[in-house]
Design an enzyme around this catalytic site. Sequence first.
Site, PDB file in Angstrom:
ATOM      1  N   ARG A 293       0.836  -1.202   0.000  1.00  0.00           N
ATOM      2  CA  ARG A 293       0.000   0.000   0.000  1.00  0.00           C
ATOM      3  C   ARG A 293       0.873   1.255   0.000  1.00  0.00           C
ATOM      4  O   ARG A 293       2.066   1.208   0.259  1.00  0.00           O
ATOM      5  CB  ARG A 293      -0.949  -0.005   1.202  1.00  0.00           C
ATOM      6  CG  ARG A 293      -0.305   0.157   2.558  1.00  0.00           C
ATOM      7  CD  ARG A 293      -1.374   0.135   3.643  1.00  0.00           C
ATOM      8  NE  ARG A 293      -0.813   0.246   4.987  1.00  0.00           N
ATOM      9  CZ  ARG A 293      -0.574   1.402   5.599  1.00  0.00           C
ATOM     10  NH1 ARG A 293      -0.832   2.543   4.988  1.00  0.00           N
ATOM     11  NH2 ARG A 293      -0.076   1.415   6.829  1.00  0.00           N
ATOM     12  N   HIS A 294       0.238   2.372  -0.315  1.00  0.00           N
ATOM     13  CA  HIS A 294       0.940   3.654  -0.341  1.00  0.00           C
ATOM     14  C   HIS A 294       1.013   4.214   1.073  1.00  0.00           C
ATOM     15  O   HIS A 294       0.029   4.123   1.825  1.00  0.00           O
ATOM     16  CB  HIS A 294       0.202   4.631  -1.262  1.00  0.00           C
ATOM     17  CG  HIS A 294       0.997   5.816  -1.657  1.00  0.00           C
ATOM     18  ND1 HIS A 294       1.196   6.892  -0.817  1.00  0.00           N
ATOM     19  CD2 HIS A 294       1.660   6.106  -2.802  1.00  0.00           C
ATOM     20  CE1 HIS A 294       1.942   7.790  -1.424  1.00  0.00           C
ATOM     21  NE2 HIS A 294       2.245   7.353  -2.633  1.00  0.00           N
TER      22      HIS A 294
END
Length: 395
Positions: A225-226
């Site tokens: 994920r970011h």
Amino acid sequence: MKPLQGIRVLDLTRVLAGPFCTALMADLGAEVIKVEPPHGDDYRHIGPFVDGHSALFALTNRGKSSVVLDLKADEGKAVARQLAATCDVVVENFRPGVAAKLGLGAETLRKDNPALIYCSISGFGQDGPYSDLPAYDIVVQAMSGLMEANGEEGGAPLKVGEALGDLMAGLYAAWGIAAALVGRAQTGQGASLDVAMFDALFSLLPTSHAIHFYAKSAVERVGNRHPLSTPFGAYATSDGHAIIAVLGDRQFAALCGVIGAPEAASDPRFANDETRTQNEPTLKALIEAWSGQMTTAQAVEALRAAHIPTAPILTLAEAASSPHAIARGLVSDIPHHGLGTAPVIGQPVRFDGEKPVASSGAPALGGGSQAVMASLGLSEEQISGLIAAGIVRTE
């Protein structure tokens, strides 16, 4: 006409960063003369092999001619210096200081040829307290901050799967050389370029830089994920994962509609990017309650219909054989002296709709020695003498 046609490059590099740089230049039309020691570039001896030819060497040395010179011998150094005097660019990736000891450093060669662009590629640069440290890609990944930021949440640091430090140093070197050629056209003066793998990788961490220098926070590993935007990562499906990349409230509202939870768009916990990231586990569970009941193909189709950025996770084989990669001409088969033809990837930029790629594959060891020596004005007798003395080797 290719953009670098008419530019002559003396390639004193080996393994990956330097050869990658000069292969990009060969794609764009530069004449690249690769000087190799009698045993050849180390990459000639590293697999995988096809009919005795190294795949890695073939991929990163397309479009070059090979000259074998013994740079331990004074005569070999003299020939290399003669070659440099005929070139527009010299690229080397010896350890800092070695080129100068060989009489092939920037100061010496630019005195002979003031218009010369001399590019040095190394692990940590030509100066600084780490400049003498030996550096392979994994060393630079570890010391640049990249590895510390990469890995599963709560897990150990992970290197990126490719030798990104080498490749980015090679790419920055090619970019720097192109800029220096433009500068030379305006001033007539060459330049000395210092490209470090460490500097190159460190410059490529804008998200980590934002977190450290602006948010004043520690950079933490977050897996797929970011670290700043949510939902932005890999989400489980019934047969794998789908990438979902949402940026902004409009896309988030569209996603909420697709997953059958339109009310989530007005939930205070998901009001903006920051709060969505703070509540990422809850939001992930909500999304996977929908995606987990669908195949990856079904999820991607539904998300694309709503104009939400999404993708399946493809293998290299799937990516290379995709209709889009084929339409974009990402893989080219070019002539190879030992294999007939060899697949190469080539530089990816299109110029007026065309993708320039080298017209020939990686050279045979010493295959260009005789022609290059003759281009210096050496007689057949002189060339034969160098060959007999072991200074020059032909195929």
